[in-house]
Design a protein around this motif. Sequence first.
Motif, PDB file in Angstrom:
ATOM      1  N   LEU A  32       6.872   2.025   3.987  1.00 41.51           N
ATOM      2  CA  LEU A  32       5.607   1.469   4.464  1.00 41.51           C
ATOM      3  C   LEU A  32       5.821   0.361   5.484  1.00 41.51           C
ATOM      4  O   LEU A  32       5.074   0.257   6.461  1.00 41.51           O
ATOM      5  CB  LEU A  32       4.785   0.927   3.294  1.00 41.51           C
ATOM      6  CG  LEU A  32       3.807   1.896   2.683  1.00 41.51           C
ATOM      7  CD1 LEU A  32       3.119   1.282   1.474  1.00 41.51           C
ATOM      8  CD2 LEU A  32       2.794   2.379   3.684  1.00 41.51           C
ATOM      9  N   ARG A  33       6.829  -0.458   5.269  1.00 43.07           N
ATOM     10  CA  ARG A  33       7.123  -1.531   6.228  1.00 43.07           C
ATOM     11  C   ARG A  33       7.445  -0.935   7.599  1.00 43.07           C
ATOM     12  O   ARG A  33       6.938  -1.387   8.622  1.00 43.07           O
ATOM     13  CB  ARG A  33       8.274  -2.386   5.698  1.00 43.07           C
ATOM     14  CG  ARG A  33       8.488  -3.653   6.508  1.00 43.07           C
ATOM     15  CD  ARG A  33       9.570  -4.528   5.925  1.00 43.07           C
ATOM     16  NE  ARG A  33      10.838  -3.816   6.001  1.00 43.07           N
ATOM     17  CZ  ARG A  33      11.787  -3.866   5.074  1.00 43.07           C
ATOM     18  NH1 ARG A  33      11.633  -4.593   3.993  1.00 43.07           N
ATOM     19  NH2 ARG A  33      12.909  -3.196   5.241  1.00 43.07           N
ATOM     20  N   ARG A  34       8.270   0.115   7.608  1.00 44.92           N
ATOM     21  CA  ARG A  34       8.624   0.759   8.879  1.00 44.92           C
ATOM     22  C   ARG A  34       7.416   1.461   9.502  1.00 44.92           C
ATOM     23  O   ARG A  34       7.162   1.368  10.697  1.00 44.92           O
ATOM     24  CB  ARG A  34       9.753   1.767   8.672  1.00 44.92           C
ATOM     25  CG  ARG A  34      10.320   2.232  10.014  1.00 44.92           C
ATOM     26  CD  ARG A  34      11.313   3.335   9.884  1.00 44.92           C
ATOM     27  NE  ARG A  34      10.586   4.568  10.188  1.00 44.92           N
ATOM     28  CZ  ARG A  34      10.742   5.700   9.546  1.00 44.92           C
ATOM     29  NH1 ARG A  34      11.578   5.816   8.559  1.00 44.92           N
ATOM     30  NH2 ARG A  34      10.038   6.760   9.876  1.00 44.92           N
ATOM     31  N   GLY A  94      -0.757   9.524  10.915  1.00 45.51           N
ATOM     32  CA  GLY A  94       0.662   9.197  10.986  1.00 45.51           C
ATOM     33  C   GLY A  94       1.292   9.035   9.621  1.00 45.51           C
ATOM     34  O   GLY A  94       2.413   9.494   9.365  1.00 45.51           O
ATOM     35  N   LEU A  95       0.578   8.377   8.705  1.00 43.56           N
ATOM     36  CA  LEU A  95       1.075   8.246   7.328  1.00 43.56           C
ATOM     37  C   LEU A  95       1.219   9.622   6.692  1.00 43.56           C
ATOM     38  O   LEU A  95       2.232   9.930   6.058  1.00 43.56           O
ATOM     39  CB  LEU A  95       0.133   7.377   6.496  1.00 43.56           C
ATOM     40  CG  LEU A  95       0.129   5.885   6.806  1.00 43.56           C
ATOM     41  CD1 LEU A  95      -0.986   5.191   6.034  1.00 43.56           C
ATOM     42  CD2 LEU A  95       1.478   5.262   6.486  1.00 43.56           C
ATOM     43  N   TYR A  96       0.197  10.449   6.880  1.00 42.30           N
ATOM     44  CA  TYR A  96       0.253  11.804   6.329  1.00 42.30           C
ATOM     45  C   TYR A  96       1.409  12.595   6.930  1.00 42.30           C
ATOM     46  O   TYR A  96       2.151  13.275   6.212  1.00 42.30           O
ATOM     47  CB  TYR A  96      -1.063  12.550   6.563  1.00 42.30           C
ATOM     48  CG  TYR A  96      -0.914  14.006   6.223  1.00 42.30           C
ATOM     49  CD1 TYR A  96      -0.932  14.421   4.904  1.00 42.30           C
ATOM     50  CD2 TYR A  96      -0.665  14.948   7.214  1.00 42.30           C
ATOM     51  CE1 TYR A  96      -0.719  15.751   4.577  1.00 42.30           C
ATOM     52  CE2 TYR A  96      -0.460  16.269   6.895  1.00 42.30           C
ATOM     53  CZ  TYR A  96      -0.494  16.665   5.573  1.00 42.30           C
ATOM     54  OH  TYR A  96      -0.268  17.976   5.258  1.00 42.30           O
ATOM     55  N   ALA A  97       1.585  12.524   8.228  1.00 40.22           N
ATOM     56  CA  ALA A  97       2.646  13.286   8.893  1.00 40.22           C
ATOM     57  C   ALA A  97       4.014  12.898   8.341  1.00 40.22           C
ATOM     58  O   ALA A  97       4.879  13.760   8.146  1.00 40.22           O
ATOM     59  CB  ALA A  97       2.591  13.069  10.403  1.00 40.22           C
ATOM     60  N   PHE A  98       4.217  11.610   8.089  1.00 41.24           N
ATOM     61  CA  PHE A  98       5.483  11.170   7.516  1.00 41.24           C
ATOM     62  C   PHE A  98       5.690  11.789   6.138  1.00 41.24           C
ATOM     63  O   PHE A  98       6.743  12.327   5.841  1.00 41.24           O
ATOM     64  CB  PHE A  98       5.545   9.643   7.426  1.00 41.24           C
ATOM     65  CG  PHE A  98       6.802   9.167   6.766  1.00 41.24           C
ATOM     66  CD1 PHE A  98       7.963   9.022   7.489  1.00 41.24           C
ATOM     67  CD2 PHE A  98       6.821   8.895   5.411  1.00 41.24           C
ATOM     68  CE1 PHE A  98       9.136   8.603   6.881  1.00 41.24           C
ATOM     69  CE2 PHE A  98       7.976   8.480   4.786  1.00 41.24           C
ATOM     70  CZ  PHE A  98       9.142   8.326   5.521  1.00 41.24           C
ATOM     71  N   GLY A 154       1.482   0.545  14.014  1.00 42.60           N
ATOM     72  CA  GLY A 154       0.707  -0.579  14.540  1.00 42.60           C
ATOM     73  C   GLY A 154      -0.351  -1.145  13.610  1.00 42.60           C
ATOM     74  O   GLY A 154      -1.445  -1.476  14.058  1.00 42.60           O
ATOM     75  N   PHE A 155      -0.030  -1.285  12.328  1.00 46.95           N
ATOM     76  CA  PHE A 155      -0.948  -1.980  11.430  1.00 46.95           C
ATOM     77  C   PHE A 155      -0.165  -2.999  10.617  1.00 46.95           C
ATOM     78  O   PHE A 155       1.027  -2.831  10.385  1.00 46.95           O
ATOM     79  CB  PHE A 155      -1.729  -1.010  10.529  1.00 46.95           C
ATOM     80  CG  PHE A 155      -0.893  -0.178   9.591  1.00 46.95           C
ATOM     81  CD1 PHE A 155      -0.537  -0.654   8.333  1.00 46.95           C
ATOM     82  CD2 PHE A 155      -0.489   1.094   9.951  1.00 46.95           C
ATOM     83  CE1 PHE A 155       0.218   0.120   7.471  1.00 46.95           C
ATOM     84  CE2 PHE A 155       0.262   1.884   9.094  1.00 46.95           C
ATOM     85  CZ  PHE A 155       0.616   1.388   7.837  1.00 46.95           C
TER      86      PHE A 155
END
Length: 87
Positions: free
Chosen positions: A48-50, A73-77, A56-57
């Motif tokens: 999450l830090r990365r 982007g979170l989902y894609a990861f 950009g949040f």
Amino acid sequence: MLVARRRRPSLVPVGGHRRFTALVGSAFRHPGLPLRRALVPPFSYRQLRRLARDLGFPLDARPADLDAVQWAGLYAFLDSARPGKTG
């Protein structure tokens, strides 16, 4: 007035809609918590830090603070790290 338009191409693949909805839903179960607490698991704190830096949040952002691109982007990861995922 609210206007909704379908994105072309969509930010999340059609086949991932259910998993995307589950991810967002899990974060919004506790909307007052920062994502670093609301989304561990499925993410590690380090991930999450990365991702916060890359997308950009701030790490202390709450679920409502992210825009659609950041959620995608979170989902894609997560989707790319899914066991059995090829490509």
